[in-house]
Design a protein around this motif. Structure first.
Motif, mmCIF file in Angstrom:
data_model
loop_
_atom_site.group_PDB
_atom_site.id
_atom_site.type_symbol
_atom_site.label_atom_id
_atom_site.label_comp_id
_atom_site.label_asym_id
_atom_site.label_seq_id
_atom_site.Cartn_x
_atom_site.Cartn_y
_atom_site.Cartn_z
ATOM 1 N N MET A 1 0.852 -1.188 0.000
ATOM 2 C CA MET A 1 0.000 0.000 0.000
ATOM 3 C C MET A 1 0.888 1.239 0.000
ATOM 4 S SD MET A 1 -2.964 0.979 2.768
ATOM 5 C CE MET A 1 -3.947 -0.515 2.585
ATOM 6 N N ARG A 2 0.533 2.209 -0.819
ATOM 7 C CA ARG A 2 1.329 3.439 -0.862
ATOM 8 C C ARG A 2 0.905 4.377 0.287
ATOM 9 N NH1 ARG A 2 2.391 6.076 -6.665
ATOM 10 N NH2 ARG A 2 3.912 4.407 -6.769
ATOM 11 N N ASN A 3 1.846 5.181 0.761
ATOM 12 C CA ASN A 3 1.532 6.115 1.846
ATOM 13 C C ASN A 3 0.486 7.136 1.421
ATOM 14 O OD1 ASN A 3 2.938 5.243 4.033
ATOM 15 N ND2 ASN A 3 4.806 6.374 3.518
ATOM 16 N N LYS B 1 -4.415 -1.954 -1.384
ATOM 17 C CA LYS B 1 -3.447 -3.033 -1.146
ATOM 18 C C LYS B 1 -2.937 -3.593 -2.467
ATOM 19 C CE LYS B 1 -4.552 -4.711 3.461
ATOM 20 N NZ LYS B 1 -5.170 -5.778 4.243
ATOM 21 N N ARG C 1 -2.659 -1.936 -5.106
ATOM 22 C CA ARG C 1 -2.063 -0.788 -5.802
ATOM 23 C C ARG C 1 -2.803 -0.446 -7.100
ATOM 24 N NH1 ARG C 1 2.986 -0.021 -3.218
ATOM 25 N NH2 ARG C 1 3.998 1.138 -4.885
ATOM 26 N N LYS D 1 -25.114 -16.616 -9.998
ATOM 27 C CA LYS D 1 -23.769 -16.777 -9.456
ATOM 28 C C LYS D 1 -23.416 -18.248 -9.531
ATOM 29 C CE LYS D 1 -26.332 -16.909 -5.213
ATOM 30 N NZ LYS D 1 -26.860 -16.196 -4.063
ATOM 31 N N ILE D 2 -22.139 -18.555 -9.318
ATOM 32 C CA ILE D 2 -21.729 -19.955 -9.297
ATOM 33 C C ILE D 2 -21.670 -20.444 -7.863
ATOM 34 C CG2 ILE D 2 -19.759 -21.497 -9.661
ATOM 35 C CD1 ILE D 2 -19.282 -20.185 -12.324
ATOM 36 N N ARG D 3 -21.085 -19.614 -7.024
ATOM 37 C CA ARG D 3 -20.967 -19.984 -5.620
ATOM 38 C C ARG D 3 -22.190 -19.467 -4.886
ATOM 39 N NH1 ARG D 3 -15.321 -18.500 -3.491
ATOM 40 N NH2 ARG D 3 -16.061 -16.389 -3.829
ATOM 41 N N VAL E 1 -22.704 -18.317 -1.854
ATOM 42 C CA VAL E 1 -22.522 -17.022 -1.180
ATOM 43 C C VAL E 1 -21.168 -16.451 -1.578
ATOM 44 C CG1 VAL E 1 -23.970 -17.589 0.803
ATOM 45 C CG2 VAL E 1 -21.529 -18.116 0.877
ATOM 46 N N MET E 2 -20.989 -15.165 -1.342
ATOM 47 C CA MET E 2 -19.716 -14.498 -1.605
ATOM 48 C C MET E 2 -19.275 -14.613 -3.067
ATOM 49 S SD MET E 2 -17.401 -14.758 1.789
ATOM 50 C CE MET E 2 -16.790 -16.383 1.598
ATOM 51 N N ASP E 3 -20.198 -14.438 -3.958
ATOM 52 C CA ASP E 3 -19.839 -14.418 -5.373
ATOM 53 C C ASP E 3 -20.302 -13.088 -5.961
ATOM 54 O OD1 ASP E 3 -18.782 -15.290 -7.750
ATOM 55 O OD2 ASP E 3 -20.028 -17.096 -7.885
ATOM 56 N N PHE F 1 -23.080 -12.477 -11.856
ATOM 57 C CA PHE F 1 -22.926 -12.665 -13.300
ATOM 58 C C PHE F 1 -24.022 -11.847 -13.976
ATOM 59 C CE2 PHE F 1 -20.128 -16.528 -13.930
ATOM 60 C CZ PHE F 1 -19.656 -16.547 -12.635
ATOM 61 N N LEU G 1 -14.323 -13.198 -18.613
ATOM 62 C CA LEU G 1 -13.854 -14.489 -18.108
ATOM 63 C C LEU G 1 -14.922 -15.228 -17.305
ATOM 64 C CD1 LEU G 1 -11.367 -14.051 -15.126
ATOM 65 C CD2 LEU G 1 -13.032 -12.349 -15.809
ATOM 66 N N ARG G 2 -15.956 -14.480 -16.870
ATOM 67 C CA ARG G 2 -17.000 -15.150 -16.069
ATOM 68 C C ARG G 2 -17.982 -15.918 -16.947
ATOM 69 N NH1 ARG G 2 -17.432 -9.816 -12.510
ATOM 70 N NH2 ARG G 2 -15.364 -10.057 -11.605
ATOM 71 N N CYS G 3 -18.455 -15.285 -18.009
ATOM 72 C CA CYS G 3 -19.384 -15.967 -18.915
ATOM 73 C C CYS G 3 -19.555 -15.143 -20.187
ATOM 74 C CB CYS G 3 -20.729 -16.234 -18.243
ATOM 75 S SG CYS G 3 -21.592 -14.749 -17.712
#
Lengths: 289, 765
Positions: A1-3, A40, A42, A186-188, A190-192, A195, A261-263
């Motif tokens: 991380m930059r200042n 994080k 950058r 979604k594929i998953r 939760v936490m996806d 799409f 890349l997802r679909c």
């Protein structure tokens, strides 16, 4: 991380002045669930970070039968997801909020951040579109209101001017005979990321469906309304299977997805149709019950 | 009713408290005074010449203490790229600075002048003549050219008659097979048993298909990390989160030319490995180089993105498979041609291609496998390396045949399974393994025999076999005055192996499990222990622990004989005390009393040792059944039931074994349904957990584990290694269940929703 230099202003005016002063080099910090990750990695390297945490009045949900719902920009996704009124009357918003990240993330992520980030795939955006949200924008120069349909201009961009900050979202009252739903492909489980995301909202008048709103996420440069499909649902009574199918096709046609890349774009278009049909049907069912 | 009191019981893990309270110290928890932070400078191009490396700007940045490149590697062993990079993320240099942000900044300031080259990421493209070539290798012959070549050699060696006409004809044919000249081949392996052509000719049905399995990452929770500290005498200490500290010691020693005993590797608690945490290249060697150059401790820690671009994941592969069978369900022949994506270096699990034979009596078998260079990072082991890939192909094709001849999938497999004494194709004789017991157990537990399904639902069955590895190990045991028992060893705990070791020692010494504790040594102090991979630990270190405990018993009995004034064979160790067998009145002495006594005798403290080399392992089988439901409009697949059985020999700790079965099954499910490292001409395009999806607990119902115990003759108490087998069948289990639901087979993993929709469309649904 930059200042970076860190500010914790206590008024919207102060935050707005800092944002305007360091225009282009400063970022607002709300929940931080997008910004910190970007810093994080950058991909975000702001020289100034302005926290909204210490500004009173930006967080909170208030509801009034007459004036409707007000959600402060710093309200957490978890609060939206668990609020009884939102779950009952603004169901699509609760469902959209519940689709963001994990429970831990939703305890940090804010509605203002989710919308201000202006991701085409933002889970809450489709719900805001169908619930007729008005976006309250504050600055050192005062307040203005922008309808949600007019907020987004492209991926990551909005009509906000330098120094402007989203402060709250206002929603008109929703009668008991209204219903809404948000569904996400979604594929998953939760936490996806979406799409495709589709929200629908309807109001029943003497059994006839009116005020249909259909919002689409992740299928255009910004979250969009499927206005053609809305018109089809509003026009016919009763809403038969065939009408739903017509609306689904219209929503599909109005979407402008990309392949990534997802679909593929083709798959996204098909899913827009499927989820439009399903969410409109559920919204009607919910309005009836 | 078990004859044992500690083994075979689900006692809590020895490390449970440390793990749940956060007390366990992982690699990233290690801080050393004056420590610097290292960062690797990585290639931004998948294939390019390096025309220049300019570190001057980076060196000027305040806080930068050192930059190392290949020029700093005195042995000349390849650590950093010099004239050519072969994948995005390939290390070119490393920077050490006083702060991680400065190190990151400095790494960006190192200027690399690239001359870009064409890129190849697909194995079937890479073998073609027109593709870019990564290394200056010779071409290799494909299977048909190899057959002709062998025949030609035979003919030309035979001087008894004139073969010139046939030689001419075959030579012309050989040369005409241009598409069987393979380029970019990193390795090859060929195996044959019987005559596959004859087998196919005799078959009633022959099925042929191409199966594609993606490259996947081990996704251990803790990214690679290393802290290195070189002192002024040249002694190097490395804190490493690794599966094999002794492999790290020899690896660093060999790469950097440091005497073995000048390196001490201190292992930390390991945040997952799954086969991916043995190598020294990723962080250990750069950290040591930077520490040697600065004279200060240096930490090199990878980010998750670095893990994806420069980790050593499991290879993807393309398998062309052909199987022939009779209408009554006997498999007669199987032929495989596999291309493994080994990335920029050789090392893909091509040797595992032979496992396509499964546990079946296949009289005719031919396997040709090639490793292929592409512009990706190299690969390494991942839980039963290579086997999930080939089992997916093999078990999918068996499912196809069973469907075509109208035979039940379980019955078909049972009919063809080898039994004790049967010939293993291209192998030895089959030992006693619970193949049929394991498959029947999963079928019974899943309700296979009277299974029902609603619309869009399907059932799938598949099996996978694996044999645990074996390696050397040593253990010391001490018995203390309070009767407690302390084990000292140098092997890495891998999800419960320390617990198994403690249980074995407690069992042999007849003491309560709670009285046994473990100390892990570093490579300076502990006896050698083989690496914790290949399902090896409970087998190897379990045997070692048993030997050490038995040795301790001998010492205990000798001491007790002295103390109780009788002979050792008149004594019995039971319930933690030694009793005289034939004596009136009965007398006994506890282990604690004996240990105290040992301090005052001439014999000295009670110490036992075990030293173990190798013994033959016994194969293991995992069998699974899944029930799924497919959403025909979105293509989403939901698992309704997942049952997983395994022949574990003997479960030292049933709960830990169930944990392994569940974990392996879930990883297999993920590979089948969502995990996939995606590449294009710019390299890996999903280097993070947003678009590289691993499942959460919400994606699967509880995996029902079924333990089958057919003892392994050489395992401790009959145990086999249990970690790897459960991942082997799941890719095929899921694929077969989806076929049963939608009527179409998807032969390219993962089975993403869009592929389901495409398959349904192709099938006109």
């Amino acid at each position: 991380m930059r200042n970076f230099e860190f500010f914790e202003p206590t008024t919207v005016e102060e935050a707005s002045s800092l944002l305007a002063q360091y225009n282009g080099k400063a970022r607002l910090l709300a929940g931080g669930t997008d910004l910190i990750i970007g810093m994080k990695a950058r991909t975000e390297m702001p020289e100034y970070v302005i926290s909204l945490e210490n500004i009173p009045g930006l967080d909170g949900i208030t509801y009034d039968e007459g004036s409707g719902l007000r959600v402060g920009a710093m309200t957490k996704m978890r609060a939206l997801e668990t609020d009884a009124i939102i779950r009952d009357r603004y169901t699509a918003l609760a469902e959209g909020a519940a689709e963001v990240g994990s429970i831990q993330i939703r305890h940090l992520a804010t509605l203002g951040g989710n919308i201000g980030h202006a991701s085409p795939a933002a889970d809450a955006a489709a719900a805001l579109l169908v619930l007729d949200a008005q976006v309250q924008i504050g600055s050192a120069d005062g307040q203005r209101t922008v309808p949600i349909d007019a907020l987004f201009t492209g991926p990551g961009t909005t009509v906000l001017e330098p120094g402007e900050i989203i402060t709250a979202f206002e929603f008109p009252p929703r009668p008991a005979n209204s219903g809404s739903q948000y569904l996400k492909q979604k594929i998953r489980e939760v936490m996806d990321l979406a799409f495709v995301g589709v929200a629908s909202a309807v109001t029943l008048n003497d059994g006839a469906v009116e005020n249909t709103r259909i919002g689409l996420a992740a299928v255009a440069p910004t979250p969009i309304r499927a206005t053609e499909a809305e018109g089809i649902i509003n026009r016919y009574h009763p809403v038969t299977k065939e009408i739903l199918e017509q609306a689904a096709e219209a929503a599909s046609a109005q979407s402008r997805p990309i392949s990534d890349l997802r679909c593929s774009a083709e798959y996204r278009r098909q899913i827009v149709g499927v989820l439009t049909r399903r969410t409109v049907q559920t919204a009607i069912n919910r309005a009836q019950s | 009713m078990s004859e044992y009191s500690v083994v075979g019981k689900s006692v809590p893990r020895v490390d449970a408290l440390d793990k749940v309270t956060g007390a366990a110290q992982y690699g990233a928890d290690v801080h050393r005074p004056g420590m610097l932070y290292g960062k690797i400078v990585r290639s931004k191009h998948p294939h390019a010449y390096i025309r220049g490396i300019d570190t001057s700007e980076a060196e000027k940045l305040p806080g930068v203490r050192a930059i190392v490149t290949q020029a700093d590697v005195k042995t000349g062993r390849s650590v950093f790229a010099t004239d050519k990079v072969l994948y995005v993320g390939e290390p070119i240099a490393a920077v050490a600075a006083t702060d991680p942000d400065i190190a990151e900044e400095a790494a960006e300031l190192v200027k690399i002048d690239y001359e870009e080259l064409p890129v190849v990421q697909d194995v079937l493209e890479a073998i073609k003549p027109s593709t870019p070539r990564l290394h200056n290798d010779d071409t290799k012959d494909g299977p048909a050219r190899r057959v002709i070549k062998a025949r030609l050699k035979k003919l030309s060696d035979d001087e008894s008659q004139d073969h010139s006409a046939e030689i001419e004809e075959l030579t012309a044919k050989f040369e005409s097979l241009e598409d069987e000249v393979y380029y970019n081949i990193s390795a090859e392996t060929h195996t044959e048993a019987g005559d596959v052509e004859k087998g196919f000719a005799e078959s009633d049905i022959v099925v042929e298909d191409t199966y594609v399995v993606p490259r996947v990452h081990q996704t251990y929770m803790e990214p690679h990390v290393s802290i290195a500290e070189a002192d002024s005498s040249g002694k190097v200490t490395v804190w490493a989160s690794t599966q094999g500290p002794f492999a790290i010691r020899s690896g660093v020693a060999g790469t950097l030319g440091i005497p073995l005993t000048q390196i001490n590797v201190i292992p930390t608690t390991m945040g997952g490995g799954f086969g991916g945490r043995f190598g020294v290249a990723l962080t250990h060697v750069p950290a040591v180089l930077l520490s040697q150059k600065t004279g200060r401790p240096v930490r090199v820690q990878m980010t998750r993105e670095e893990e994806f671009v420069d980790g050593r994941p499991a290879p993807g592969c393309v398998i062309k498979l052909k199987t022939g069978a009779t209408n009554d369900g006997r498999i007669l022949a199987r032929q495989a041609l596999a291309f493994w994506d080994s990335g920029s270096v050789s090392g893909a699990s091509i040797g595992s291609t032979i496992r396509v034979r499964g546990v079946y009596k296949i009289p005719n078998l031919k396997v040709d496998a090639y490793g292929v260079y592409t512009n990706k990072s190299g690969t390494t082991a991942y839980r039963a390396p290579g086997t999930p890939q080939v089992a997916y192909a093999g078990e999918s094709q068996l499912d196809e045949i069973a469907r075509k001849i109208g035979m039940d999938g379980v019955e078909f497999r049972l009919k063809n399974m080898r039994e004790e004494g049967d010939q293993i194709p291209a192998g030895a004789k089959e030992p006693k393994v619970g193949y049929k017991e394991t498959l029947k157990a999963v079928a019974d537990a899943a309700g296979w025999w009277n299974r029902e399904k609603g619309p869009n639902q399907g059932w799938g069955v598949a099996i996978g076999d694996w044999t645990n590895g074996c390696g050397p190990g040593g253990i010391y045991i001490s018995v203390h005055e309070d009767g407690s028992v302390r084990i000292f060893h140098g092997s890495i705990d891998i999800t419960g192996t320390d617990t198994a070791i403690a249980q074995i020692v407690a069992e042999v010494l007849t003491v309560p499990y709670e009285q046994v504790t473990i100390t892990r040594g570093d490579t300076d102090s502990a006896p050698y222990a083989t690496g914790s991979g290949g399902s090896v630990v409970t087998f190897t270190m379990g045997n070692t622990a048993k030997l050490a405990a038995e040795d301790t018993c001998q010492r205990i009995l000798a001491l007790a004989a002295e103390r109780l004034n009788t002979s050792a064979d008149n004594l019995e160790l039971k319930d933690g005390k030694v009793s005289v067998l034939v004596q009136d009145p009965p007398r006994s002495i506890s282990l604690g009393e004996l240990a105290a006594y040992s301090l005052s005798t001439t014999g000295g403290p009670i110490v036992g040792k075990g030293s173990f080399a190798r013994k033959p392992s016994t194969p293991a089988l995992a069998a699974q059944i899944a029930k799924v439901e497919v959403d025909p409009e979105t293509g989403n697949v939901r698992v309704l039931k997942m049952v997983s059985s395994q022949d574990v020999g003997f479960a030292i700790n049933p709960m830990a074994v169930e944990g392994q079965i569940e974990g392996g099954t879930v990883q297999g499910y993920a590979w089948a349904m969502m995990e996939e490292m995606q590449y294009d001409e710019k390299g890996n395009v999903n280097p993070g957990f947003v678009d590289y999806r691993v499942p959460t607990s919400a994606d699967l119902p509880t995996v029902q584990s079924v333990i089958v115990e057919v003892p392994a003759p050489n395992g401790p108490f009959g145990a086999k290694g249990v970690g790897e087998p459960p991942i082997t069948p799941t890719l095929a289990t899921m694929a077969n269940a989806v076929v049963d639901a939608i009527g179409v087979r998807i032969t390219e993993l993962p089975i993403k929703p869009e592929k389901v929709i495409d398959a349904l469309k192709q099938n006109g649904k």
